[in-house]
Motif scaffolding. Structure first.
Motif, PDB file in Angstrom:
ATOM      1  N   ILE A 109      28.206 -42.459  21.573  1.00 10.98           N
ATOM      2  CA  ILE A 109      29.492 -41.121  21.834  1.00 10.98           C
ATOM      3  C   ILE A 109      28.612 -40.276  21.962  1.00 10.98           C
ATOM      4  N   ILE A 110      27.795 -40.381  20.441  1.00  9.05           N
ATOM      5  CA  ILE A 110      26.447 -38.589  21.072  1.00  9.05           C
ATOM      6  C   ILE A 110      26.874 -38.881  22.533  1.00  9.05           C
ATOM      7  N   ASP A 111      26.826 -38.995  24.077  1.00 11.08           N
ATOM      8  CA  ASP A 111      26.397 -39.147  24.585  1.00 11.08           C
ATOM      9  C   ASP A 111      27.626 -38.528  25.441  1.00 11.08           C
ATOM     10  N   SER A 112      28.598 -39.089  24.839  1.00  8.43           N
ATOM     11  CA  SER A 112      30.106 -38.695  25.538  1.00  8.43           C
ATOM     12  C   SER A 112      30.602 -37.086  25.328  1.00  8.43           C
ATOM     13  N   ALA A 113      30.006 -36.640  23.642  1.00  9.92           N
ATOM     14  CA  ALA A 113      30.589 -35.974  23.405  1.00  9.92           C
ATOM     15  C   ALA A 113      29.368 -34.418  24.235  1.00  9.92           C
ATOM     16  N   LEU A 114      28.283 -35.230  24.712  1.00 10.97           N
ATOM     17  CA  LEU A 114      27.462 -34.220  25.566  1.00 10.97           C
ATOM     18  C   LEU A 114      28.142 -33.847  27.299  1.00 10.97           C
ATOM     19  N   LYS A 128      16.279 -44.179   8.281  1.00  8.77           N
ATOM     20  CA  LYS A 128      17.192 -43.156   8.804  1.00  8.77           C
ATOM     21  C   LYS A 128      18.173 -43.344   9.088  1.00  8.77           C
ATOM     22  N   GLY A 129      19.395 -42.515   9.034  1.00  7.20           N
ATOM     23  CA  GLY A 129      21.372 -42.723   8.817  1.00  7.20           C
ATOM     24  C   GLY A 129      21.508 -42.523  10.110  1.00  7.20           C
ATOM     25  N   ILE A 130      22.266 -42.708  10.857  1.00  6.62           N
ATOM     26  CA  ILE A 130      23.468 -42.279  11.718  1.00  6.62           C
ATOM     27  C   ILE A 130      23.034 -40.920  11.643  1.00  6.62           C
ATOM     28  N   MET A 131      23.904 -40.418  10.434  1.00  7.69           N
ATOM     29  CA  MET A 131      23.795 -38.663  10.871  1.00  7.69           C
ATOM     30  C   MET A 131      22.313 -38.033  11.662  1.00  7.69           C
ATOM     31  N   GLU A 132      21.545 -38.688  10.866  1.00 10.62           N
ATOM     32  CA  GLU A 132      19.273 -37.819  10.893  1.00 10.62           C
ATOM     33  C   GLU A 132      19.837 -38.041  12.263  1.00 10.62           C
ATOM     34  N   ARG A 133      20.046 -39.538  13.109  1.00  9.45           N
ATOM     35  CA  ARG A 133      19.605 -40.302  14.008  1.00  9.45           C
ATOM     36  C   ARG A 133      20.403 -38.857  15.395  1.00  9.45           C
ATOM     37  N   CYS A 134      21.891 -39.332  15.373  1.00 11.03           N
ATOM     38  CA  CYS A 134      22.703 -38.383  16.166  1.00 11.03           C
ATOM     39  C   CYS A 134      21.886 -36.338  16.138  1.00 11.03           C
ATOM     40  N   ILE A 135      21.601 -36.099  14.877  1.00 15.51           N
ATOM     41  CA  ILE A 135      21.282 -34.865  14.945  1.00 15.51           C
ATOM     42  C   ILE A 135      19.602 -34.862  15.779  1.00 15.51           C
ATOM     43  N   ASP A 136      19.206 -35.614  15.861  1.00 14.55           N
ATOM     44  CA  ASP A 136      17.652 -35.652  16.585  1.00 14.55           C
ATOM     45  C   ASP A 136      18.540 -35.475  17.983  1.00 14.55           C
ATOM     46  N   ASP A 137      19.472 -36.409  18.207  1.00 18.19           N
ATOM     47  CA  ASP A 137      19.848 -36.383  20.344  1.00 18.19           C
ATOM     48  C   ASP A 137      20.067 -35.231  20.476  1.00 18.19           C
ATOM     49  N   LEU A 138      21.125 -34.018  19.240  1.00 15.71           N
ATOM     50  CA  LEU A 138      21.790 -33.462  20.059  1.00 15.71           C
ATOM     51  C   LEU A 138      20.768 -32.393  19.855  1.00 15.71           C
TER      52      LEU A 138
END
Length: 213
Positions: free
Chosen positions: A82-87, A118-128
């Motif tokens: 989902i993060i990849d698609s958002a980008l 660490k949870g999904i939220m933090e991992r999302c922010i790291d990738d973003l």
């Protein structure tokens, strides 16, 4: 779009995973460990007791995470696409649903300061944040609470601080309450919602800490 094509689109874009947390000691004693049977392919069966005797219900999800699954496993399979698609410019939503003590907070927030947990939220922010350094991506964050059909901006302490909400449970509006959800040109947004720019990981931690208070 035909009905069949629409259904294919829904199946492609909405994915549901199930995660089973480890049993607590009292749960193993009182309920046993054979009430729920889950496999990594998302097949799940649940044994219920009734007046007519035991009944086993069958469910099928896009995938299943056994108690041994790591936070990394959950993120890579269920959230990172989902993060990849958002980008690439597509809207995306990730949310955890389940009863109290089912592990939603652990999955989404994890354990602060622990890289493995660490949870999904933090991992999302790291990738973003990593992507924003190498491309023209701006990151902004809002933090809201939806409770009893009322939308509260947890970052706006100068808003309506009236005692709306459920006083017995302690869920009172700490910020601007009763915000309106609007739709314009096919896009849904919350009118008057505060946004904070995310430049680094500390910004993210500060926003969470401020909103949690």
């Amino acid at each position: 779009m035909s009905a069949s094509k629409a259904n294919e689109s829904i199946e492609e874009n909405i994915r549901v995973y199930i995660r089973q947390r480890p049993y607590a000691d009292n749960e193993m004693t009182e309920c046993g460990t054979d009430n729920v049977e889950l496999s990594e392919d998302g097949s799940c069966s649940f044994l219920q007791q009734s007046a007519l005797g035991p009944k086993r219900d069958q469910f099928k999800f896009n995938g299943g995470f056994l108690p041994s699954a790591s936070q990394h496993d959950v993120y890579e399979t269920a959230a990172k696409p989902i993060i990849d698609s958002a980008l690439l410019g597509y809207s995306g939503t990730i949310f955890a649903y389940g009863p109290t003590n089912s592990g939603k907070t652990h999955t989404m927030r994890g354990i602060s300061g622990n890289d493995n947990n660490k949870g999904i939220m933090e991992r999302c922010i790291d990738d973003l944040l990593t992507s924003s350094r190498s491309s023209k991506v701006e990151l902004w964050a809002s933090y809201i609470q939806i409770y009893c059909e009322m939308v509260t901006d947890l970052l706006d302490v100068n808003g309506d601080t009236g005692t709306c909400g459920d006083k017995e449970s302690g869920y009172l509006n700490s910020g601007a309450g009763n915000l309106s959800i609007r739709e314009k040109e096919g896009k849904v947004f919350i009118e008057g919602l505060k946004r904070i720019p995310l430049r680094n990981k500390q910004d993210f931690n500060d926003i969470l800490s401020y909103g949690d208070q």
